[in-house]
Design an enzyme around this catalytic site. Sequence first.
Site, PDB file in Angstrom:
ATOM      1  N   CYS A 144       0.836  -1.195   0.000  1.00 44.54           N
ATOM      2  CA  CYS A 144       0.000   0.000   0.000  1.00 44.54           C
ATOM      3  C   CYS A 144       0.874   1.250   0.000  1.00 44.54           C
ATOM      4  O   CYS A 144       1.797   1.375   0.808  1.00 44.54           O
ATOM      5  CB  CYS A 144      -0.918   0.002   1.216  1.00 44.54           C
ATOM      6  SG  CYS A 144      -2.023  -1.423   1.278  1.00 44.54           S
ATOM      7  N   ASP A 196       2.177   2.592  18.857  1.00 47.66           N
ATOM      8  CA  ASP A 196       2.144   1.960  17.547  1.00 47.66           C
ATOM      9  C   ASP A 196       2.694   2.881  16.466  1.00 47.66           C
ATOM     10  O   ASP A 196       3.302   2.430  15.495  1.00 47.66           O
ATOM     11  CB  ASP A 196       0.683   1.579  17.244  1.00 47.66           C
ATOM     12  CG  ASP A 196       0.513   0.915  15.902  1.00 47.66           C
ATOM     13  OD1 ASP A 196       1.383   0.121  15.535  1.00 47.66           O
ATOM     14  OD2 ASP A 196      -0.503   1.180  15.232  1.00 47.66           O
ATOM     15  N   CYS A 216      -4.351  26.017  21.003  1.00 41.43           N
ATOM     16  CA  CYS A 216      -5.133  24.832  21.380  1.00 41.43           C
ATOM     17  C   CYS A 216      -5.713  25.002  22.788  1.00 41.43           C
ATOM     18  O   CYS A 216      -6.850  24.614  23.054  1.00 41.43           O
ATOM     19  CB  CYS A 216      -4.265  23.581  21.331  1.00 41.43           C
ATOM     20  SG  CYS A 216      -3.798  23.069  19.667  1.00 41.43           S
TER      21      CYS A 216
END
Length: 429
Positions: free
Chosen positions: A29, A313, A354
């Site tokens: 991919c 991850d 933020c």
Amino acid sequence: MQPAQFHGMPVRRVHVMVKTIGSMCNLDCTYCYYLSKADLLGTPRHWAMSDETLEAFIRQYFEANNHEEVVFSWQGGEPTLLGVDFFRKVVALQAQYCPEGVRCENDLQTNGTLLDDDWCHFLHDHNWLVGLSIDGPQALHDEYRKDQHGRGSFQRVFRAARLLRKHKVHFAVLCCVNRSTAKHPLVVYRFLRDKVKAKRIQFIPIVEPIGFEDTAPQHWDPTRMPIVGTPHARPGNEGSAVEEWSVDPVDWGNFLCQVFDEWYRKDLGRIYVNYFETAVETWMGHVAPMCTLAPMCGKGLACERDGSIYACDHYVYPEYRIGGITEKPLTEMAFSARQENFGRMKEGLLPQCCRECDYQFTCFGECPKNRFIRSESGEPGLNYLCTGWKKFFSHIDQPVQRIVHGLGAPVVKQPIARAAEHWVPTKRQ
């Protein structure tokens, strides 16, 4: 606030993505963030997790969790390349080490191309949840999801969806929203709902900065961060900060808004969509169940095939290796001061814009791996997708308030229980 108890002890949870086959995959991919890990980590491409490492991980994973449910997540690369017998071995080891009174659950993320009847019998009989990666109808899916021979994978993946339904395997679809699919929100959503017949849909924005293969997040050159809204902060422009297949921030916001409107009109209470369900939770004052939108991260570690443990991850880089299960117990690594500091970094490094945003309560700067642009004032560390997120949160504000009121709950718009107050990693969804 007193921490929850399990068997008279404070609840302790950790969630780990297990990369049993590393980055090895039968697809190629274009936008994959993990294919380059073999070169980065210096591990052989055709090498799977050993039996000894597998057993050590399963034993230590149970030891690291003190809860009535322990969830194992098996990923890659493509984990089904190992064959179904490898996972029969997993189930046998789990039965050996699972403590009394604990429920063991498993989920498997796959491209689906290798699934067959034997696989589906196993998945059904052991009640595994399958995450099936599919990006929409064939033309959109096959644009970036090809095999090593340049052939599209759609037909094989769509066949897998039919097999999973045939064998009544619980499955969700994971749809990667890239530069192309983001321009067709309703085509993608209606296909997943009506043709794949998915009841659970996870959308993931595809974002990678130039040089992501060997430059770890938070190790970027701050002087090269573009200003939000400029051409360099959007894909497809000369000198862009991101790979050309990354989703455009404006398109990301538009994608979520259009899909939300369809879901709100037709599928509320019938189809689970990760970001929409999370919004309802956060508008009620609950901490987001998704780590990317929670006040802290550090809740979803990764275990590579050699037993190395990484902070996340998406942080499988040498800079974020926190140890190995043959070196020290998983419990020690997962609840270490180093990992806690990693988790607190998410809120601690928020730029001022933020902190002043009306939607900080539901976003918290999103995933730190995407914070590589500058605010309008020039402050570094703004999330690349900020423009899209603001558009989405503003668009859904009133409808989500109506949903919350319909549930008989108050609209709070700030976390009642801040994750930072009790740093206990929980399952990443």
